[in-house]
Motif scaffolding. Structure first.
Motif, PDB file in Angstrom:
ATOM      1  N   ARG A 459     -12.425  -6.309  -9.876  1.00 18.30           N
ATOM      2  CA  ARG A 459     -11.896  -5.018 -10.163  1.00 18.30           C
ATOM      3  C   ARG A 459     -11.633  -4.421  -8.669  1.00 18.30           C
ATOM      4  O   ARG A 459     -12.427  -4.737  -7.881  1.00 18.30           O
ATOM      5  N   TRP A 460     -10.779  -3.555  -8.494  1.00 14.97           N
ATOM      6  CA  TRP A 460     -10.502  -3.015  -7.281  1.00 14.97           C
ATOM      7  C   TRP A 460     -11.562  -1.797  -7.127  1.00 14.97           C
ATOM      8  O   TRP A 460     -11.644  -1.130  -8.345  1.00 14.97           O
ATOM      9  N   ASP A 461     -12.193  -1.596  -6.175  1.00 16.59           N
ATOM     10  CA  ASP A 461     -12.963  -0.462  -5.762  1.00 16.59           C
ATOM     11  C   ASP A 461     -12.354   0.542  -4.625  1.00 16.59           C
ATOM     12  O   ASP A 461     -11.708   0.043  -3.686  1.00 16.59           O
ATOM     13  N   ALA A 462     -12.362   1.974  -4.576  1.00 18.01           N
ATOM     14  CA  ALA A 462     -11.883   2.732  -3.605  1.00 18.01           C
ATOM     15  C   ALA A 462     -13.020   2.400  -2.429  1.00 18.01           C
ATOM     16  O   ALA A 462     -14.131   2.397  -2.605  1.00 18.01           O
ATOM     17  N   THR A 463     -12.355   2.353  -1.347  1.00 21.50           N
ATOM     18  CA  THR A 463     -13.059   2.317  -0.127  1.00 21.50           C
ATOM     19  C   THR A 463     -14.029   3.381   0.154  1.00 21.50           C
ATOM     20  O   THR A 463     -15.007   3.437   1.082  1.00 21.50           O
ATOM     21  N   HIS A 464     -13.492   4.923  -0.245  1.00 13.86           N
ATOM     22  CA  HIS A 464     -14.199   6.054   0.095  1.00 13.86           C
ATOM     23  C   HIS A 464     -14.490   6.474  -1.172  1.00 13.86           C
ATOM     24  O   HIS A 464     -15.263   6.000  -2.089  1.00 13.86           O
ATOM     25  N   ASN A 465     -14.068   7.600  -1.671  1.00 11.88           N
ATOM     26  CA  ASN A 465     -14.349   8.004  -3.007  1.00 11.88           C
ATOM     27  C   ASN A 465     -13.001   7.911  -3.891  1.00 11.88           C
ATOM     28  O   ASN A 465     -11.934   7.750  -3.378  1.00 11.88           O
ATOM     29  N   PRO A 466     -13.160   7.896  -5.100  1.00 10.91           N
ATOM     30  CA  PRO A 466     -12.004   7.537  -6.115  1.00 10.91           C
ATOM     31  C   PRO A 466     -10.755   8.442  -6.201  1.00 10.91           C
ATOM     32  O   PRO A 466      -9.919   8.430  -6.687  1.00 10.91           O
ATOM     33  N   PHE A 467     -11.210   9.674  -5.450  1.00 13.06           N
ATOM     34  CA  PHE A 467     -10.224  10.835  -5.572  1.00 13.06           C
ATOM     35  C   PHE A 467      -9.092  10.878  -4.395  1.00 13.06           C
ATOM     36  O   PHE A 467      -8.379  11.595  -4.097  1.00 13.06           O
ATOM     37  N   SER A 468      -9.342   9.836  -3.327  1.00 15.97           N
ATOM     38  CA  SER A 468      -8.487   9.861  -1.990  1.00 15.97           C
ATOM     39  C   SER A 468      -7.152   9.540  -2.649  1.00 15.97           C
ATOM     40  O   SER A 468      -6.835   8.223  -3.209  1.00 15.97           O
ATOM     41  N   ALA A 469      -6.222   9.979  -1.960  1.00 17.17           N
ATOM     42  CA  ALA A 469      -4.656   9.756  -1.867  1.00 17.17           C
ATOM     43  C   ALA A 469      -4.091   8.770  -1.202  1.00 17.17           C
ATOM     44  O   ALA A 469      -4.729   8.520   0.006  1.00 17.17           O
ATOM     45  N   PRO A 470      -3.215   8.091  -1.742  1.00 13.16           N
ATOM     46  CA  PRO A 470      -2.823   6.738  -1.016  1.00 13.16           C
ATOM     47  C   PRO A 470      -1.668   7.468   0.260  1.00 13.16           C
ATOM     48  O   PRO A 470      -1.196   8.752   0.089  1.00 13.16           O
ATOM     49  N   VAL A 471      -1.077   6.756   1.152  1.00 11.73           N
ATOM     50  CA  VAL A 471      -0.049   7.283   1.823  1.00 11.73           C
ATOM     51  C   VAL A 471       1.075   7.342   0.879  1.00 11.73           C
ATOM     52  O   VAL A 471       1.322   6.423   0.124  1.00 11.73           O
ATOM     53  N   TRP A 472       1.741   8.718   1.084  1.00 10.27           N
ATOM     54  CA  TRP A 472       2.579   8.939  -0.089  1.00 10.27           C
ATOM     55  C   TRP A 472       3.612   8.036  -0.226  1.00 10.27           C
ATOM     56  O   TRP A 472       4.084   7.730  -1.446  1.00 10.27           O
ATOM     57  N   ASP A 473       4.220   7.425   0.801  1.00 14.26           N
ATOM     58  CA  ASP A 473       5.288   6.515   0.447  1.00 14.26           C
ATOM     59  C   ASP A 473       4.790   5.051   0.148  1.00 14.26           C
ATOM     60  O   ASP A 473       5.785   4.231   0.149  1.00 14.26           O
ATOM     61  N   GLU A 474       3.652   5.015   0.092  1.00 11.84           N
ATOM     62  CA  GLU A 474       3.141   3.766  -0.671  1.00 11.84           C
ATOM     63  C   GLU A 474       2.621   3.616  -2.006  1.00 11.84           C
ATOM     64  O   GLU A 474       2.056   2.764  -2.574  1.00 11.84           O
ATOM     65  N   ALA A 475       2.405   5.042  -2.545  1.00 13.59           N
ATOM     66  CA  ALA A 475       1.945   5.073  -3.937  1.00 13.59           C
ATOM     67  C   ALA A 475       2.745   4.282  -5.060  1.00 13.59           C
ATOM     68  O   ALA A 475       1.974   3.678  -5.890  1.00 13.59           O
ATOM     69  N   ASP A 476       4.043   4.037  -4.729  1.00  9.65           N
ATOM     70  CA  ASP A 476       5.020   3.341  -5.620  1.00  9.65           C
ATOM     71  C   ASP A 476       4.462   1.908  -5.968  1.00  9.65           C
ATOM     72  O   ASP A 476       4.765   1.190  -7.067  1.00  9.65           O
ATOM     73  N   ARG A 477       3.879   1.377  -4.869  1.00 13.45           N
ATOM     74  CA  ARG A 477       3.301  -0.049  -5.005  1.00 13.45           C
ATOM     75  C   ARG A 477       2.078  -0.230  -5.041  1.00 13.45           C
ATOM     76  O   ARG A 477       1.277  -1.387  -4.862  1.00 13.45           O
TER      77      ARG A 477
END
Length: 609
Positions: A459-477
């Motif tokens: 599975r994929w794990d968050a590198t920091h905590n699971p609540f961190s946001a993606p760079v907004w223009d990368e969220a769609d992918r």
């Protein structure tokens, strides 16, 4: 910390502290109390250095002038607690002590009282004792904390937390306390759990951080929150990690990552200049490196930038060389990375073998070393595989000069090559005296990968905590390319230690649920573990972000220590034991019964399994 006057405190046992008296007090009658730091007998004269946390004052008893006081002082030895009364006077010419703030004066004692004698301590309090077993220090921590060196570090920590409060409150942050009995949720480490007596079979957890709570405070409209938060993580201990620790916890609304870093940087600069004004800050403003840049230049996401010696990728330069070590690494998709040790071409075989062993200890298969000779040619086992043109290209790429030593790691895994060489770089910096101890080199590292693949868990794990946001223009992918999405995450490093980490948070429920799904959470699991936060995000949650800075690590670095136990009042050992309080310890059967618990032996656990 020696200028406090205690008259307004109405203390019965002293009129002044042991660090307060100066020449301006000559002629005054004073009362001092403290510990005997040192004793010197000169027949009818006895000199005692009296110590408290504010400093040391020399006091003198004279058998000819104050017979009773002199007799009362006769049995007093180091670490006895005593009270003296007398008159402040100038020290005789030639006997002043420039190392003490009170070194111009002494107190002529006419009344001496033993408040409490002391057994002989298990170690010296009044001087450093190299090689002292840390287990003895921790068993008698109340005596260890009495030592002036330890007191100085603890007072620095106190100054640090006070300066933190002043800095963040001046920037609009409000102090809000969050609970220490919460629900257990996955945040990267094992929780410490607390059984509930009122609800048998159910458990609280001690918070690894106030992460969800501070985000809920942003939903509640508090805009800028801070807390000196106590946190607990059940993980293996090391020099920069304890089971319980303190962090300065910050959260802000209506911000992007630049806003958070700017606010934190202002506070960090103000705090550093207040607490350790003599230690220069290397860069102000702090450098900001992306994760990719930090790994490429330093082989670390917490780089020590007090010195240069950046890593250099030689993969293209030596790509066509007929040298199996290089060729195999590149054929497997790896990298060939180098670092230059200036002026070290004459290092001995023993020194080179030590560096090779260190590289292997950090995962590298080996280490290639090339000494740059006076004519610019290379000397070393691998030099014969590099023709003159390649040698010139390597020298240019690495900016290597005659007298320098070129160290190269070739590895099928590019990241492993950089990380191993990054560790080697730190060792070289230490050996060459480049890691200047007084300098404070803060640096930001940001734009970490949002997810890393867990091969074991599939599975994929968050590198920091699971609540961190993606760079907004990368969220769609996110679902199409989880490993290629960057997060709005940032770490603050100081002199090679990570002292803080944070992120802009996901403030929309749909996006957080998508991130959780990538990490293997079911819809039911999300609701069970994160229901309050998910629900709150549907009630007008603002964009928000924050950071947590480890107070223990920061204090250790400001105190020039390499272990946070040196700035922690009552730490645990590497095995998690409190030697002074003999904890952890069994509890009484009645306590277990009250909590509806029973102890199951390891043998029973194995049989049940």
């Amino acid at each position: 910390m020696s200028g406090y006057h205690l008259a307004t405190m109405g203390q019965a046992f002293r009129s002044h502290t042991c660090g307060e008296l100066r020449a301006s007090h000559v002629g005054e009658r004073v009362t001092l109390s403290g510990w005997v730091h040192r004793r010197r007998d000169h027949g009818h004269l006895t000199f005692l250095d009296l110590r408290d946390r504010y400093g040391i004052t020399q006091v003198v008893t004279n058998a000819e002038e104050a017979k009773d006081a002199h007799a009362a002082a006769e049995p007093a030895r180091n670490e006895w607690v005593v009270q003296v009364e007398g008159v402040v006077r100038h020290r005789p010419p030639g006997t002043t002590n420039a190392e003490l703030t009170t070194g111009d004066i002494e107190v002529a004692v006419d009344a001496f009282t033993v408040l409490n004698p002391s057994k002989v301590p298990p170690f010296y309090i009044n001087e450093e004792q190299p090689g002292l077993d840390e287990a003895i220090r921790l068993e008698y921590r109340y005596l260890d904390l009495r030592r002036p060196a330890m007191q100085a570090r603890m007072l620095l920590r106190s100054a640090l937390t006070g300066a933190i409060r002043r800095a963040v409150e001046s920037d609009g942050f409000v102090d809000i306390e969050t609970p220490t009995l919460i629900r257990s949720t996955p945040e990267g480490a094992r929780d410490f759990v607390v059984p509930s007596r009122l609800q048998p079979g159910r458990f609280y957890a001690l918070p690894q951080s106030p992460q969800q709570l501070k985000q809920l405070l942003m939903v509640a409209g508090y805009d800028r929150y801070y807390q000196l938060a106590r946190c607990w993580r059940d993980e293996d201990l090391r020099g920069d990690r304890q089971l319980e620790f303190t962090q300065i916890d910050l959260e802000m609304s209506f911000v992007d990552e630049t806003d958070v870093m700017d606010a934190v940087e202002r506070a960090v600069v103000a705090v550093s200049r207040e607490v350790v004004p003599k230690r220069p800050i290397l860069h102000d403003p702090f450098p900001r490196l992306t994760y990719a840049e930090a790994m490429a230049l330093y082989g670390s996401d917490k780089p020590d930038i007090r010195f240069g010696m950046e890593l250099v990728d030689l993969s293209e330069v030596v790509g066509g060389v007929d040298f199996r070590v290089f060729a195999d690494a590149l054929a497997a998709g790896g990298a060939i990375v180098a670092v230059v040790a200036p002026g070290s071409a004459d290092w001995s075989r023993k020194q080179l073998d030590e560096l090779t062993d260190l590289a292997r200890a950090h995962g590298a298969g080996g280490l290639v070393h090339l000494a740059v000779q006076a004519d610019g040619t290379f000397h070393g086992p691998a030099a014969k595989f590099l023709d003159a043109a390649i040698q010139a290209a390597v020298r240019e790429a690495a900016s290597a000069k005659p007298g320098d030593l070129l160290l190269i790691i070739a590895d099928p895994q590019a990241r492993r090559a950089r990380e191993a060489l990054g560790r080697l770089r730190l060792e070289l910096g230490t050996r060459l005296g480049l890691r200047t101890p007084d300098v404070l080199a803060y640096v930001w590292v940001h734009r970490f990968p949002m997810f890393t693949w867990d091969e074991e868990g599939k599975r994929w794990d968050a590198t920091h905590n699971p609540f961190s946001a993606p760079v907004w223009d990368e969220a769609d992918r996110m679902e199409a390319d989880p490993g290629g999405v960057s997060a709005q995450q940032y770490d603050l490093a100081l002199n090679g230690w990570e002292v803080g980490g944070g992120s802009v948070r996901i403030h929309r429920r749909d996006l957080l649920e998508r991130a959780f799904a990538l990490m293997g959470h079911t819809v039911e699991g999300m609701r069970d573990q994160f229901g309050a936060l998910l629900d709150a995000l549907e009630y007008g949650a603002p964009p928000h972000g924050g950071i947590a800075i480890g107070v223990d690590r920061w204090a250790a670095l400001l105190a020039d220590q390499d272990n946070i136990r040196e700035v922690t009042a009552f730490p645990k050992t590497q095995a998690g034991s409190d030697l002074m309080m003999a904890a952890p310890a069994p509890i009484a059967p009645q306590q277990l019964a009250d909590l509806s618990l029973r102890i199951v032996s390891e043998d029973q656990t194995s049989q049940d399994g």
